[in-house]
Design an enzyme around this catalytic site. Structure first.
Site, PDB file in Angstrom:
ATOM      1  N   GLY A 159       0.812  -1.213   0.000  1.00 56.24           N
ATOM      2  CA  GLY A 159       0.000   0.000   0.000  1.00 56.24           C
ATOM      3  C   GLY A 159       0.848   1.267   0.000  1.00 56.24           C
ATOM      4  N   ALA A 199      10.544   2.042   6.150  1.00 54.39           N
ATOM      5  CA  ALA A 199       9.935   0.748   6.489  1.00 54.39           C
ATOM      6  C   ALA A 199      10.347   0.321   7.897  1.00 54.39           C
ATOM      7  CB  ALA A 199      10.329  -0.283   5.438  1.00 54.39           C
ATOM      8  N   ARG A 200      11.452  -0.386   7.991  1.00 55.37           N
ATOM      9  CA  ARG A 200      12.036  -0.738   9.288  1.00 55.37           C
ATOM     10  C   ARG A 200      13.554  -0.672   9.121  1.00 55.37           C
ATOM     11  NH1 ARG A 200       7.928   0.223  11.183  1.00 55.37           N
ATOM     12  NH2 ARG A 200       6.520  -1.069  12.435  1.00 55.37           N
ATOM     13  N   GLU A 249      16.229   1.457  17.229  1.00 53.30           N
ATOM     14  CA  GLU A 249      15.593   2.673  17.749  1.00 53.30           C
ATOM     15  C   GLU A 249      15.466   2.583  19.263  1.00 53.30           C
ATOM     16  OE1 GLU A 249      11.924   3.153  15.589  1.00 53.30           O
ATOM     17  OE2 GLU A 249      12.952   3.013  13.684  1.00 53.30           O
ATOM     18  N   HIS A 290      11.399   8.229  13.329  1.00 53.47           N
ATOM     19  CA  HIS A 290      10.225   7.365  13.149  1.00 53.47           C
ATOM     20  C   HIS A 290       8.913   8.151  13.305  1.00 53.47           C
ATOM     21  CE1 HIS A 290       8.865   2.903  13.384  1.00 53.47           C
ATOM     22  NE2 HIS A 290       7.993   3.644  12.742  1.00 53.47           N
TER      23      HIS A 290
END
Ligand SMILES: O=CC(=O)O
Length: 332
Positions: free
Chosen positions: A166, A245-246, A275, A293
Protein backbone atom coordinates in the site's frame (compact mmCIF):
# COMPACT_ATOMS: atom_id res chain seq x y z
CA UNK A 1 -24.02 -12.29 31.50
CA UNK A 2 -20.35 -11.50 32.06
CA UNK A 3 -18.66 -9.65 29.25
CA UNK A 4 -15.44 -10.88 27.64
CA UNK A 5 -12.31 -9.03 28.70
CA UNK A 6 -10.11 -6.90 26.46
CA UNK A 7 -6.56 -6.05 27.54
CA UNK A 8 -5.28 -2.60 26.59
CA UNK A 9 -1.53 -2.62 26.02
CA UNK A 10 -0.55 0.99 25.41
CA UNK A 11 -2.60 4.15 25.19
CA UNK A 12 -5.59 5.37 23.22
CA UNK A 13 -4.71 8.99 22.45
CA UNK A 14 -7.30 10.09 19.89
CA UNK A 15 -10.20 7.75 19.19
CA UNK A 16 -11.72 8.02 22.66
CA UNK A 17 -15.33 7.73 21.50
CA UNK A 18 -14.66 4.59 19.45
CA UNK A 19 -12.74 3.07 22.36
CA UNK A 20 -15.56 3.90 24.80
CA UNK A 21 -17.90 1.89 22.58
CA UNK A 22 -15.76 -1.21 23.25
CA UNK A 23 -16.82 -0.95 26.93
CA UNK A 24 -20.38 -1.73 25.82
CA UNK A 25 -19.35 -5.16 24.58
CA UNK A 26 -16.32 -5.99 26.75
CA UNK A 27 -14.67 -5.23 30.08
CA UNK A 28 -11.47 -3.36 29.38
CA UNK A 29 -8.57 -4.05 31.71
CA UNK A 30 -5.02 -2.70 31.77
CA UNK A 31 -1.84 -4.28 33.10
CA UNK A 32 -0.18 -2.99 36.26
CA UNK A 33 3.19 -4.14 34.91
CA UNK A 34 5.73 -1.59 33.75
CA UNK A 35 8.37 -4.03 32.49
CA UNK A 36 8.50 -7.37 30.67
CA UNK A 37 9.47 -9.11 33.89
CA UNK A 38 6.47 -7.67 35.70
CA UNK A 39 4.21 -8.43 32.75
CA UNK A 40 5.27 -12.08 32.73
CA UNK A 41 4.56 -12.30 36.49
CA UNK A 42 1.17 -10.68 35.98
CA UNK A 43 0.35 -13.20 33.22
CA UNK A 44 1.41 -16.05 35.50
CA UNK A 45 -0.70 -14.68 38.37
CA UNK A 46 -3.82 -15.37 36.30
CA UNK A 47 -4.74 -11.66 36.17
CA UNK A 48 -5.50 -11.92 32.43
CA UNK A 49 -7.16 -15.32 32.41
CA UNK A 50 -10.45 -13.96 31.06
CA UNK A 51 -8.88 -11.85 28.34
CA UNK A 52 -10.06 -12.75 24.83
CA UNK A 53 -8.49 -9.94 22.81
CA UNK A 54 -5.80 -7.34 23.24
CA UNK A 55 -5.27 -3.95 21.64
CA UNK A 56 -1.56 -3.22 21.50
CA UNK A 57 0.56 -0.30 20.35
CA UNK A 58 4.12 -0.22 18.97
CA UNK A 59 5.22 1.59 22.15
CA UNK A 60 3.76 -1.08 24.46
CA UNK A 61 6.86 -3.13 23.69
CA UNK A 62 8.33 -1.16 26.62
CA UNK A 63 5.97 -3.09 28.92
CA UNK A 64 5.77 -6.53 27.34
CA UNK A 65 8.96 -6.77 25.33
CA UNK A 66 8.61 -8.46 21.95
CA UNK A 67 5.62 -10.74 21.48
CA UNK A 68 8.06 -13.57 20.83
CA UNK A 69 7.67 -17.29 21.33
CA UNK A 70 8.68 -17.12 25.00
CA UNK A 71 5.94 -14.60 25.73
CA UNK A 72 3.31 -16.24 23.53
CA UNK A 73 3.77 -19.44 25.55
CA UNK A 74 2.75 -17.78 28.79
CA UNK A 75 -0.08 -15.62 27.47
CA UNK A 76 -3.43 -16.74 28.87
CA UNK A 77 -5.10 -19.61 26.98
CA UNK A 78 -8.22 -17.46 26.70
CA UNK A 79 -6.41 -14.90 24.51
CA UNK A 80 -7.35 -15.51 20.89
CA UNK A 81 -6.80 -12.14 19.21
CA UNK A 82 -3.99 -9.57 19.10
CA UNK A 83 -4.99 -6.34 17.39
CA UNK A 84 -1.78 -4.44 16.64
CA UNK A 85 -2.01 -0.71 16.02
CA UNK A 86 0.50 -0.34 13.19
CA UNK A 87 1.26 -1.50 9.69
CA UNK A 88 4.53 -3.26 10.52
CA UNK A 89 4.14 -6.15 12.96
CA UNK A 90 7.74 -7.32 13.24
CA UNK A 91 7.43 -7.04 17.06
CA UNK A 92 5.10 -10.06 16.93
CA UNK A 93 6.14 -13.64 16.18
CA UNK A 94 3.14 -14.53 14.03
CA UNK A 95 4.35 -18.11 13.58
CA UNK A 96 4.33 -18.64 17.37
CA UNK A 97 0.90 -17.00 17.58
CA UNK A 98 -0.47 -19.32 14.88
CA UNK A 99 0.93 -22.33 16.76
CA UNK A 100 -0.93 -21.16 19.88
CA UNK A 101 -4.14 -20.45 18.01
CA UNK A 102 -3.85 -16.69 18.35
CA UNK A 103 -4.95 -14.48 15.46
CA UNK A 104 -3.10 -11.23 14.74
CA UNK A 105 -4.24 -8.13 12.84
CA UNK A 106 -2.40 -5.02 11.72
CA UNK A 107 -3.39 -1.63 10.30
CA UNK A 108 -2.80 -1.42 6.57
CA UNK A 109 -4.18 1.33 4.28
CA UNK A 110 -4.69 3.95 7.02
CA UNK A 111 -0.93 4.49 7.17
CA UNK A 112 -0.31 4.81 3.44
CA UNK A 113 -0.67 8.54 2.79
CA UNK A 114 1.25 9.80 5.82
CA UNK A 115 4.08 7.31 5.33
CA UNK A 116 4.34 7.99 1.60
CA UNK A 117 4.31 11.75 2.35
CA UNK A 118 7.23 11.26 4.74
CA UNK A 119 8.90 9.17 2.06
CA UNK A 120 8.51 12.00 -0.50
CA UNK A 121 9.81 14.56 2.01
CA UNK A 122 12.91 12.41 2.53
CA UNK A 123 13.39 11.88 -1.22
CA UNK A 124 13.26 15.62 -1.88
CA UNK A 125 15.36 16.51 1.16
CA UNK A 126 18.04 13.94 0.37
CA UNK A 127 18.14 14.79 -3.35
CA UNK A 128 18.39 18.52 -2.67
CA UNK A 129 20.83 18.12 0.23
CA UNK A 130 18.70 20.43 2.36
CA UNK A 131 19.89 19.22 5.76
CA UNK A 132 23.39 20.73 5.67
CA UNK A 133 22.19 24.25 4.94
CA UNK A 134 19.23 24.02 7.33
CA UNK A 135 21.71 23.23 10.07
CA UNK A 136 24.09 25.99 8.91
CA UNK A 137 21.30 28.57 9.00
CA UNK A 138 20.43 27.71 12.60
CA UNK A 139 24.09 27.98 13.52
CA UNK A 140 24.25 31.51 12.08
CA UNK A 141 26.13 30.56 8.90
CA UNK A 142 23.38 31.08 6.29
CA UNK A 143 23.96 28.36 3.61
CA UNK A 144 27.21 27.32 5.26
CA UNK A 145 30.75 28.04 4.22
CA UNK A 146 31.61 26.62 1.83
CA UNK A 147 28.01 26.31 0.64
CA UNK A 148 26.72 22.75 0.24
CA UNK A 149 27.05 21.00 -3.14
CA UNK A 150 24.23 21.63 -5.61
CA UNK A 151 21.38 19.20 -5.19
CA UNK A 152 19.50 17.18 -7.80
CA UNK A 153 16.00 17.48 -9.24
CA UNK A 154 13.54 14.59 -8.95
CA UNK A 155 12.29 15.22 -12.51
CA UNK A 156 13.46 12.53 -14.89
CA UNK A 157 15.00 10.33 -12.17
CA UNK A 158 14.25 6.62 -11.83
CA UNK A 159 12.73 5.73 -8.47
CA UNK A 160 13.06 2.06 -7.55
CA UNK A 161 10.52 0.88 -5.01
CA UNK A 162 11.43 -2.26 -3.12
CA UNK A 163 8.12 -3.62 -1.79
CA UNK A 164 5.01 -2.54 -3.67
CA UNK A 165 2.40 -2.78 -0.91
CA UNK A 166 0.00 0.00 0.00
CA UNK A 167 2.74 2.49 0.89
CA UNK A 168 4.85 1.67 -2.18
CA UNK A 169 1.86 2.09 -4.48
CA UNK A 170 0.86 5.38 -2.82
CA UNK A 171 4.45 6.62 -3.14
CA UNK A 172 4.46 5.71 -6.83
CA UNK A 173 1.61 8.15 -7.54
CA UNK A 174 3.23 10.94 -5.52
CA UNK A 175 6.64 10.43 -7.13
CA UNK A 176 5.11 10.57 -10.61
CA UNK A 177 3.62 13.97 -9.77
CA UNK A 178 7.23 15.10 -9.23
CA UNK A 179 8.22 13.81 -12.67
CA UNK A 180 9.91 10.60 -11.57
CA UNK A 181 9.76 7.31 -13.47
CA UNK A 182 8.86 4.43 -11.16
CA UNK A 183 10.00 0.82 -11.30
CA UNK A 184 9.54 -1.77 -8.57
CA UNK A 185 10.48 -5.17 -7.27
CA UNK A 186 8.05 -7.18 -5.18
CA UNK A 187 7.87 -10.87 -4.25
CA UNK A 188 5.20 -11.17 -6.91
CA UNK A 189 4.36 -9.03 -9.90
CA UNK A 190 1.29 -6.88 -9.40
CA UNK A 191 -1.61 -6.65 -11.82
CA UNK A 192 -1.41 -3.74 -14.24
CA UNK A 193 -4.25 -2.06 -12.35
CA UNK A 194 -2.52 -2.34 -8.95
CA UNK A 195 0.94 -1.36 -10.18
CA UNK A 196 -0.50 1.56 -12.12
CA UNK A 197 1.80 0.72 -15.00
CA UNK A 198 5.06 0.86 -13.01
CA UNK A 199 7.72 -1.38 -14.57
CA UNK A 200 8.32 -4.68 -12.75
CA UNK A 201 12.03 -5.51 -12.62
CA UNK A 202 14.17 -8.13 -10.89
CA UNK A 203 15.76 -7.31 -7.52
CA UNK A 204 19.14 -7.08 -9.24
CA UNK A 205 17.90 -4.76 -11.96
CA UNK A 206 16.23 -2.55 -9.38
CA UNK A 207 19.57 -2.18 -7.59
CA UNK A 208 21.51 -1.57 -10.79
CA UNK A 209 19.24 0.93 -12.52
CA UNK A 210 17.53 3.06 -9.86
CA UNK A 211 18.68 6.64 -9.18
CA UNK A 212 16.78 6.57 -5.91
CA UNK A 213 15.98 3.37 -4.05
CA UNK A 214 13.07 3.42 -1.63
CA UNK A 215 12.62 0.61 0.89
CA UNK A 216 8.94 -0.08 1.47
CA UNK A 217 8.90 -3.72 2.46
CA UNK A 218 8.07 -5.36 5.80
CA UNK A 219 10.78 -6.63 8.13
CA UNK A 220 10.88 -10.40 8.58
CA UNK A 221 13.47 -13.19 8.51
CA UNK A 222 13.72 -13.01 4.72
CA UNK A 223 14.09 -9.23 4.49
CA UNK A 224 16.48 -8.54 7.40
CA UNK A 225 19.56 -6.82 5.90
CA UNK A 226 18.24 -7.36 2.38
CA UNK A 227 20.32 -4.27 1.59
CA UNK A 228 23.95 -4.63 2.68
CA UNK A 229 27.50 -4.25 1.28
CA UNK A 230 26.99 -6.58 -1.68
CA UNK A 231 23.80 -4.76 -2.70
CA UNK A 232 25.34 -1.27 -2.32
CA UNK A 233 28.13 -2.38 -4.65
CA UNK A 234 25.61 -3.26 -7.37
CA UNK A 235 23.90 0.15 -7.23
CA UNK A 236 24.60 3.18 -9.41
CA UNK A 237 27.38 5.30 -7.95
CA UNK A 238 25.77 8.25 -6.19
CA UNK A 239 22.45 6.52 -5.52
CA UNK A 240 20.06 7.99 -2.93
CA UNK A 241 18.48 5.56 -0.44
CA UNK A 242 15.25 6.15 1.45
CA UNK A 243 13.90 3.98 4.26
CA UNK A 244 10.52 4.49 5.92
CA UNK A 245 9.94 0.75 6.49
CA UNK A 246 12.04 -0.74 9.29
CA UNK A 247 15.67 0.01 10.05
CA UNK A 248 16.81 -3.60 9.99
CA UNK A 249 15.86 -4.21 6.35
CA UNK A 250 19.14 -2.39 5.68
CA UNK A 251 22.55 -2.98 7.24
CA UNK A 252 23.10 0.45 8.85
CA UNK A 253 26.84 0.00 9.37
CA UNK A 254 27.24 -0.97 5.70
CA UNK A 255 25.21 2.11 4.71
CA UNK A 256 27.58 4.36 6.66
CA UNK A 257 30.54 2.84 4.79
CA UNK A 258 28.75 3.22 1.43
CA UNK A 259 28.08 6.91 2.26
CA UNK A 260 31.72 7.45 3.23
CA UNK A 261 32.88 5.91 -0.05
CA UNK A 262 30.46 8.07 -2.04
CA UNK A 263 28.75 4.96 -3.42
CA UNK A 264 25.60 6.33 -1.77
CA UNK A 265 25.31 10.10 -2.30
CA UNK A 266 22.73 10.66 0.40
CA UNK A 267 19.96 8.98 2.29
CA UNK A 268 16.72 9.78 4.04
CA UNK A 269 15.80 7.62 7.00
CA UNK A 270 12.72 7.54 9.21
CA UNK A 271 13.61 4.21 10.78
CA UNK A 272 16.74 2.77 12.39
CA UNK A 273 18.08 -0.63 13.30
CA UNK A 274 18.03 -0.14 17.06
CA UNK A 275 15.59 2.67 17.75
CA UNK A 276 15.98 5.03 19.52
CA UNK A 277 19.72 4.51 18.95
CA UNK A 278 21.06 5.97 15.69
CA UNK A 279 24.43 4.96 14.23
CA UNK A 280 27.06 7.60 15.11
CA UNK A 281 28.20 7.63 11.46
CA UNK A 282 24.75 8.87 10.45
CA UNK A 283 24.49 11.45 13.24
CA UNK A 284 27.91 12.83 12.28
CA UNK A 285 26.94 13.17 8.60
CA UNK A 286 25.04 16.45 8.06
CA UNK A 287 24.28 15.56 4.45
CA UNK A 288 21.73 12.86 5.35
CA UNK A 289 18.11 13.37 6.34
CA UNK A 290 17.16 11.71 9.64
CA UNK A 291 13.65 11.68 11.10
CA UNK A 292 12.85 9.87 14.38
CA UNK A 293 10.23 7.36 13.15
CA UNK A 294 7.47 9.88 12.40
CA UNK A 295 6.01 8.30 9.26
CA UNK A 296 2.47 8.19 10.62
CA UNK A 297 2.86 10.99 13.15
CA UNK A 298 -0.16 13.13 12.27
CA UNK A 299 -3.42 13.69 14.13
CA UNK A 300 -5.46 12.43 11.18
CA UNK A 301 -3.46 9.27 10.58
CA UNK A 302 -3.00 8.36 14.25
CA UNK A 303 -6.76 8.74 14.70
CA UNK A 304 -7.50 6.59 11.64
CA UNK A 305 -5.07 3.93 12.87
CA UNK A 306 -6.62 3.79 16.34
CA UNK A 307 -10.13 3.51 14.87
CA UNK A 308 -8.96 0.73 12.54
CA UNK A 309 -7.38 -1.20 15.40
CA UNK A 310 -10.46 -0.71 17.59
CA UNK A 311 -12.59 -2.05 14.73
CA UNK A 312 -10.45 -5.18 14.78
CA UNK A 313 -11.09 -5.60 18.51
CA UNK A 314 -14.83 -5.10 17.95
CA UNK A 315 -14.86 -7.65 15.13
CA UNK A 316 -12.97 -10.15 17.32
CA UNK A 317 -15.51 -9.80 20.14
CA UNK A 318 -18.66 -9.65 18.05
CA UNK A 319 -17.81 -11.95 15.14
CA UNK A 320 -15.01 -14.09 16.53
CA UNK A 321 -12.65 -12.96 13.77
CA UNK A 322 -10.38 -10.06 12.96
CA UNK A 323 -11.21 -7.56 10.24
CA UNK A 324 -7.68 -7.24 8.80
CA UNK A 325 -5.66 -10.35 9.66
CA UNK A 326 -1.93 -10.21 8.89
CA UNK A 327 -0.79 -11.72 5.57
CA UNK A 328 0.49 -14.97 7.11
CA UNK A 329 -2.96 -15.69 8.60
CA UNK A 330 -5.14 -14.44 5.72
CA UNK A 331 -6.29 -17.93 4.74
CA UNK A 332 -7.09 -19.17 8.26
O1 LIG B 1 5.91 2.29 11.74
C1 LIG B 1 4.72 2.41 11.67
C2 LIG B 1 3.80 1.33 11.46
O2 LIG B 1 4.26 0.18 11.37
O3 LIG B 1 2.60 1.57 11.37
Amino acid sequence: MTKPQVLLLGEIDHAHKAWASISEIADVIEPKARSREEFIKECESGAFDKVVATYRTFQSVAITGLIDEALVKILPKSLKFIAHNGAGYDQIDVHACTAHDIRVSNVPTAVDDATADTNMFLILGALRGFNTSMMALRNGHWKGSPPPPLGHDPQGKVLGILGMGGIGRNLKKKAEAFGMTVQYYNRSKLSEELSGGAKYVSFEELLKTSDILSLNLPLNKQTRHIISTKEFEQMKKGVVIINTARGAVMDEAALVVALEKGQVWSCGLDVFEEEPKVHSGLIANPHVMLVPHMGTWTVETQTKMEIWCIDNVRSAIEKGKLMSPVGEQKDM
